[in-house]
Design a protein around this motif. Structure first.
Motif, short mmCIF file in Angstrom:
data_model
loop_
_atom_site.label_atom_id
_atom_site.label_comp_id
_atom_site.label_asym_id
_atom_site.label_seq_id
_atom_site.Cartn_x
_atom_site.Cartn_y
_atom_site.Cartn_z
N ARG A 222 0.85 -1.18 0.00
CA ARG A 222 0.00 0.00 0.00
C ARG A 222 0.89 1.24 0.00
O ARG A 222 1.82 1.36 0.80
CB ARG A 222 -0.91 0.03 1.23
N GLU A 223 0.57 2.18 -0.90
CA GLU A 223 1.37 3.41 -1.00
C GLU A 223 0.48 4.56 -1.43
O GLU A 223 -0.37 4.40 -2.32
CB GLU A 223 2.51 3.22 -2.00
N ILE A 224 0.67 5.72 -0.79
CA ILE A 224 -0.16 6.86 -1.11
C ILE A 224 0.62 8.15 -0.86
O ILE A 224 1.47 8.22 0.04
CB ILE A 224 -1.47 6.86 -0.28
N SER A 225 0.35 9.16 -1.69
CA SER A 225 0.92 10.50 -1.53
C SER A 225 -0.23 11.50 -1.46
O SER A 225 -1.18 11.43 -2.26
CB SER A 225 1.83 10.85 -2.71
N LEU A 226 -0.16 12.43 -0.49
CA LEU A 226 -1.23 13.40 -0.28
C LEU A 226 -0.63 14.78 -0.04
O LEU A 226 0.52 14.92 0.38
CB LEU A 226 -2.10 13.01 0.92
N ASN A 227 -1.47 15.79 -0.27
CA ASN A 227 -1.07 17.16 0.08
C ASN A 227 -1.71 17.61 1.40
O ASN A 227 -1.70 18.77 1.75
CB ASN A 227 -1.44 18.14 -1.03
N LYS A 228 -2.28 16.63 2.11
CA LYS A 228 -2.89 16.88 3.40
C LYS A 228 -2.39 15.83 4.39
O LYS A 228 -2.28 14.66 4.05
CB LYS A 228 -4.42 16.79 3.27
N ASN A 229 -2.07 16.23 5.59
CA ASN A 229 -1.51 15.31 6.57
C ASN A 229 -2.62 14.40 7.12
O ASN A 229 -3.53 14.88 7.79
CB ASN A 229 -0.85 16.08 7.71
N PRO A 230 -2.55 13.08 6.86
CA PRO A 230 -3.59 12.17 7.38
C PRO A 230 -3.39 11.94 8.87
O PRO A 230 -2.26 11.78 9.34
CB PRO A 230 -3.37 10.89 6.57
N ASP A 231 -4.47 11.91 9.59
CA ASP A 231 -4.39 11.64 11.03
C ASP A 231 -4.33 10.12 11.21
O ASP A 231 -5.33 9.46 11.48
CB ASP A 231 -5.62 12.22 11.74
N ILE A 232 -3.10 9.58 11.06
CA ILE A 232 -2.95 8.12 11.04
C ILE A 232 -3.20 7.52 12.42
O ILE A 232 -3.41 6.32 12.54
CB ILE A 232 -1.54 7.74 10.56
N TRP A 233 -3.17 8.33 13.44
CA TRP A 233 -3.38 7.78 14.78
C TRP A 233 -4.86 7.53 15.06
O TRP A 233 -5.22 6.76 15.94
CB TRP A 233 -2.82 8.73 15.83
N GLN A 234 -5.75 8.19 14.34
CA GLN A 234 -7.18 7.99 14.54
C GLN A 234 -7.78 6.99 13.56
O GLN A 234 -8.84 6.43 13.80
CB GLN A 234 -7.92 9.33 14.44
N LEU A 235 -7.10 6.78 12.44
CA LEU A 235 -7.58 5.81 11.46
C LEU A 235 -7.13 4.41 11.88
O LEU A 235 -5.97 4.19 12.21
CB LEU A 235 -7.03 6.12 10.06
N LYS A 236 -8.04 3.45 11.88
CA LYS A 236 -7.72 2.09 12.30
C LYS A 236 -6.74 1.44 11.34
O LYS A 236 -5.79 0.77 11.75
CB LYS A 236 -9.01 1.26 12.39
N ALA A 237 -6.95 1.58 10.07
CA ALA A 237 -6.05 1.06 9.04
C ALA A 237 -5.89 2.15 7.99
O ALA A 237 -6.59 2.17 6.99
CB ALA A 237 -6.59 -0.22 8.42
#
Length: 296
Positions: A222-237
């Protein structure tokens, strides 16, 4: 030796673990060795065919009959362990060898310069390795019987998580990568040889080799690039969610690139070969011989 690969390893002029030459080098104490001979020879002493390099380990006279045994047992944190066993009983006419190596510390073992076991370059991930073997040889008056058998079982688990942040004047680029790989490899191999003197000038040689190998591989990327910081601590996966087709519309405008791959693979492989060889030496003292050798 001198830049050449050693094709065959012998102990007192006789085959030793044709499937795994390292067993002898890893366990034979240096004080038992009298001579180390290196020479070239042809298959079945024929005139045709390329020469191959042979290394022959000759033991001292006082060590021609005896036992060799060593063991290693270790444990560590997070349920890590290592167990290694080796036993060898030998006489002038027979030899029996048993060995085993079980560990989950990525230790495949290979011979070091001083004759001890030295870990090779560590592979990625966690490997659980189980390896065992048995070798037997009997030299009677008119025949020679030998068999060599090895079993291997290797499990590999590898996980990799990466996050990145590229700082740009206009907007930062955030990246997330997750790789997961699991594999299972198993091998059973047997090599058998029977040689008999039918007459003073005629010899029979039977060879039979069989190996069975299985492997399975499962992988996920899995690989992704974004211009917005994802809140990885709140997303389960986080990566599974962001790479999903059911992604929330709030994220679509932020995604620059995404990639998702999965791998499932199973392989089975059986190899067998053998031969029946009759060798006839017409004259006493003649170095060459005539051989009839049908393969199957």
């Amino acid at each position: 030796v001198n830049g050449r690969f050693v094709d065959e390893l012998l102990l007192n002029g006789k085959d030793f673990f044709r499937g795994d030459k390292n067993v002898l080098l890893e366990n034979m104490p240096a004080y038992m060795v009298k001579w180390l001979k290196v020479y070239e020879r042809k298959k079945n002493q024929s005139r045709i065919g390329e020469k191959y390099l042979v290394m022959d380990v000759e033991l001292k006279k006082e060590y021609q009959i005896g036992w060799i045994a060593n063991a290693e047992l270790a444990g560590g944190t997070e349920n890590h362990y290592l167990t290694r066993l080796f036993g060898l009983r030998f006489t002038k006419n027979s030899r029996l060898t048993l060995f085993g190596n079980i560990n989950n510390i990525n230790d495949k073992r290979k011979p070091g310069r001083m004759g001890d076991w030295v870990p090779e370059s560590m592979d990625k991930g966690l490997q659980t390795i189980k390896k065992a073997g048995a070798d037997f040889r009997l030299d009677a008056d008119y025949y020679t019987l030998s068999t060599s058998n090895t079993v291997e079982d290797i499990h590999v688990n590898q996980k990799e998580l990466q996050s990145s942040n590229i700082f740009l004047p206009s907007n930062n680029i955030f990246g997330l990568i997750r790789n997961y790989f699991r594999s299972h490899y198993s091998l059973w191999r047997t090599s058998n040889q029977y040689q008999m003197a039918l007459t003073h000038k005629l010899q029979l040689l039977l060879l039979c080799n069989l190996s069975y190998q299985t492997s399975s591989n499962n992988g996920l990327h899995r690989e992704i690039s974004l211009n917005k910081n994802p809140d990885i601590w709140q997303l389960k996966a986080p990566l599974d969610s962001l790479c999903s087709s059911e992604l929330s519309t709030n994220w679509y405008s932020s995604i620059l690139n995404r990639n998702a791959n999965e791998l499932y693979q199973d392989n089975y492989h059986i190899t067998t070969n053998g031969s029946v060889c009759f060798t006839y030496k017409p004259f006493e003292g003649l170095f060459d011989s005539f051989a009839f050798e049908p393969f199957f």
